[in-house]
Design a protein around this motif. Structure first.
Motif, PDB file in Angstrom:
ATOM      1  N   UNK A  45       0.694  -1.280   0.009  1.00  0.00           N
ATOM      2  CA  UNK A  45      -0.075  -0.161  -0.012  1.00  0.00           C
ATOM      3  C   UNK A  45       0.827   1.304  -0.003  1.00  0.00           C
ATOM      4  N   UNK A  46       1.982   1.380   0.975  1.00  0.00           N
ATOM      5  CA  UNK A  46       2.712   2.595   0.597  1.00  0.00           C
ATOM      6  C   UNK A  46       3.598   2.620  -0.721  1.00  0.00           C
ATOM      7  N   UNK A  47       3.863   1.529  -1.167  1.00  0.00           N
ATOM      8  CA  UNK A  47       4.251   1.449  -2.586  1.00  0.00           C
ATOM      9  C   UNK A  47       3.468   2.171  -3.554  1.00  0.00           C
ATOM     10  N   UNK A  48       2.020   1.927  -3.403  1.00  0.00           N
ATOM     11  CA  UNK A  48       1.274   2.597  -4.295  1.00  0.00           C
ATOM     12  C   UNK A  48       1.029   3.783  -4.047  1.00  0.00           C
ATOM     13  N   UNK A  49       1.256   4.283  -2.743  1.00  0.00           N
ATOM     14  CA  UNK A  49       0.977   5.693  -2.470  1.00  0.00           C
ATOM     15  C   UNK A  49       1.979   6.436  -2.788  1.00  0.00           C
ATOM     16  N   UNK A  50       3.366   6.079  -2.842  1.00  0.00           N
ATOM     17  CA  UNK A  50       4.436   6.582  -3.303  1.00  0.00           C
ATOM     18  C   UNK A  50       4.659   6.901  -4.792  1.00  0.00           C
ATOM     19  N   UNK A  51       4.182   5.739  -5.309  1.00  0.00           N
ATOM     20  CA  UNK A  51       4.081   5.883  -7.068  1.00  0.00           C
ATOM     21  C   UNK A  51       2.903   6.972  -7.297  1.00  0.00           C
ATOM     22  N   UNK A  52       1.933   7.070  -6.709  1.00  0.00           N
ATOM     23  CA  UNK A  52       0.884   7.998  -7.109  1.00  0.00           C
ATOM     24  C   UNK A  52       1.448   9.304  -6.833  1.00  0.00           C
ATOM     25  N   UNK A  53       1.899   9.629  -5.495  1.00  0.00           N
ATOM     26  CA  UNK A  53       2.488  11.267  -5.142  1.00  0.00           C
ATOM     27  C   UNK A  53       3.706  11.490  -5.923  1.00  0.00           C
ATOM     28  N   UNK A  54       4.500  10.542  -6.380  1.00  0.00           N
ATOM     29  CA  UNK A  54       5.886  10.947  -7.272  1.00  0.00           C
ATOM     30  C   UNK A  54       5.158  11.306  -8.876  1.00  0.00           C
ATOM     31  N   UNK A  55       4.082  10.518  -9.091  1.00  0.00           N
ATOM     32  CA  UNK A  55       3.611  10.786 -10.513  1.00  0.00           C
ATOM     33  C   UNK A  55       3.072  12.171 -10.395  1.00  0.00           C
ATOM     34  N   UNK A  56       2.342  12.519  -9.491  1.00  0.00           N
ATOM     35  CA  UNK A  56       1.633  13.805  -9.399  1.00  0.00           C
ATOM     36  C   UNK A  56       2.763  14.936  -9.257  1.00  0.00           C
ATOM     37  N   UNK A  57       3.734  14.705  -8.342  1.00  0.00           N
ATOM     38  CA  UNK A  57       4.899  15.768  -8.020  1.00  0.00           C
ATOM     39  C   UNK A  57       5.609  15.993  -9.417  1.00  0.00           C
ATOM     40  N   UNK A  58       5.818  14.791 -10.250  1.00  0.00           N
ATOM     41  CA  UNK A  58       6.574  15.022 -11.538  1.00  0.00           C
ATOM     42  C   UNK A  58       5.678  15.615 -12.380  1.00  0.00           C
ATOM     43  N   UNK A  59       4.433  15.542 -12.372  1.00  0.00           N
ATOM     44  CA  UNK A  59       3.671  16.255 -13.467  1.00  0.00           C
ATOM     45  C   UNK A  59       3.569  17.618 -13.215  1.00  0.00           C
ATOM     46  N   UNK A  60       3.373  18.059 -11.643  1.00  0.00           N
ATOM     47  CA  UNK A  60       3.281  19.254 -11.270  1.00  0.00           C
ATOM     48  C   UNK A  60       4.710  20.124 -11.650  1.00  0.00           C
ATOM     49  N   UNK A  61       5.947  19.244 -11.430  1.00  0.00           N
ATOM     50  CA  UNK A  61       7.172  19.875 -11.780  1.00  0.00           C
ATOM     51  C   UNK A  61       7.377  19.992 -13.117  1.00  0.00           C
ATOM     52  N   UNK A  62       7.186  19.151 -14.159  1.00  0.00           N
ATOM     53  CA  UNK A  62       7.083  19.496 -15.299  1.00  0.00           C
ATOM     54  C   UNK A  62       5.872  20.158 -16.177  1.00  0.00           C
ATOM     55  N   UNK A  63       5.039  20.643 -15.360  1.00  0.00           N
ATOM     56  CA  UNK A  63       4.005  21.525 -15.685  1.00  0.00           C
ATOM     57  C   UNK A  63       3.123  20.754 -16.834  1.00  0.00           C
ATOM     58  N   UNK A  64       2.885  19.631 -16.647  1.00  0.00           N
ATOM     59  CA  UNK A  64       2.100  18.770 -17.589  1.00  0.00           C
ATOM     60  C   UNK A  64       0.398  18.849 -17.239  1.00  0.00           C
ATOM     61  N   UNK A  65       0.102  19.306 -16.027  1.00  0.00           N
ATOM     62  CA  UNK A  65      -1.168  19.475 -15.919  1.00  0.00           C
ATOM     63  C   UNK A  65      -1.717  20.924 -15.680  1.00  0.00           C
ATOM     64  N   UNK A  66      -1.231  21.808 -16.540  1.00  0.00           N
ATOM     65  CA  UNK A  66      -1.455  23.246 -16.413  1.00  0.00           C
ATOM     66  C   UNK A  66      -2.829  23.329 -16.789  1.00  0.00           C
ATOM     67  N   UNK A  67      -3.733  24.243 -16.266  1.00  0.00           N
ATOM     68  CA  UNK A  67      -5.154  24.795 -16.859  1.00  0.00           C
ATOM     69  C   UNK A  67      -4.892  25.292 -17.932  1.00  0.00           C
ATOM     70  N   UNK A  68      -5.852  24.867 -19.217  1.00  0.00           N
ATOM     71  CA  UNK A  68      -5.636  25.914 -20.321  1.00  0.00           C
ATOM     72  C   UNK A  68      -6.602  27.027 -20.428  1.00  0.00           C
ATOM     73  N   UNK A  69      -7.349  27.191 -19.312  1.00  0.00           N
ATOM     74  CA  UNK A  69      -8.158  28.347 -19.434  1.00  0.00           C
ATOM     75  C   UNK A  69      -7.506  29.624 -18.283  1.00  0.00           C
ATOM     76  N   UNK A  70      -7.105  29.223 -17.200  1.00  0.00           N
ATOM     77  CA  UNK A  70      -6.510  29.889 -16.113  1.00  0.00           C
ATOM     78  C   UNK A  70      -5.184  29.805 -16.283  1.00  0.00           C
ATOM     79  N   UNK A  71      -4.331  30.610 -16.660  1.00  0.00           N
ATOM     80  CA  UNK A  71      -2.800  30.506 -16.688  1.00  0.00           C
ATOM     81  C   UNK A  71      -2.334  30.521 -15.225  1.00  0.00           C
TER      82      UNK A  71
END
Length: 109
Positions: A45-71
């Protein structure tokens, strides 16, 4: 039964197995294996949580989930479904091997 048979049976009486201890079982191994199973479940369970958190952290760091309407804002629905790296084990490896946060702008100096 003759005396000779009685003496032979008396000699071999101690060699037969004790039936009293055959049905007495100890549950220490059951408890130990149950604890091992619970700990393996917690680690999974902790490995799954770590994978999910790291996925979201890296997506935020690389700006993959930027909102197209609100910059400058983040699309929260994107964070739930984004795949920021190719494989889950890459997130697990990075999250497990980088336990200290990186200093901001340490590479640029």
């Amino acid at each position: 039964m003759s005396d000779a048979e009685g003496k032979i049976l008396k000699i071999y009486d101690k060699s037969k197995p004790e039936d009293e201890d055959l049905h007495d079982t100890s549950y220490y191994l059951h408890w130990a294996w149950a604890i091992v199973a619970v700990l393996v479940g917690v680690v999974f369970w902790l490995c799954l949580a770590l994978v999910n958190a790291e996925n979201q952290r890296y997506a935020l760091m690389t700006n993959k989930c930027a909102d197209p309407l609100f910059k400058g804002e983040v699309d929260r629905r994107c964070l739930l479904t984004v795949r920021s790296r190719d494989h889950w084990w890459e997130h697990l490896w990075y999250g497990a091997s980088h336990v200290k946060p990186e200093a901001p702008d340490a590479r640029r100096r």
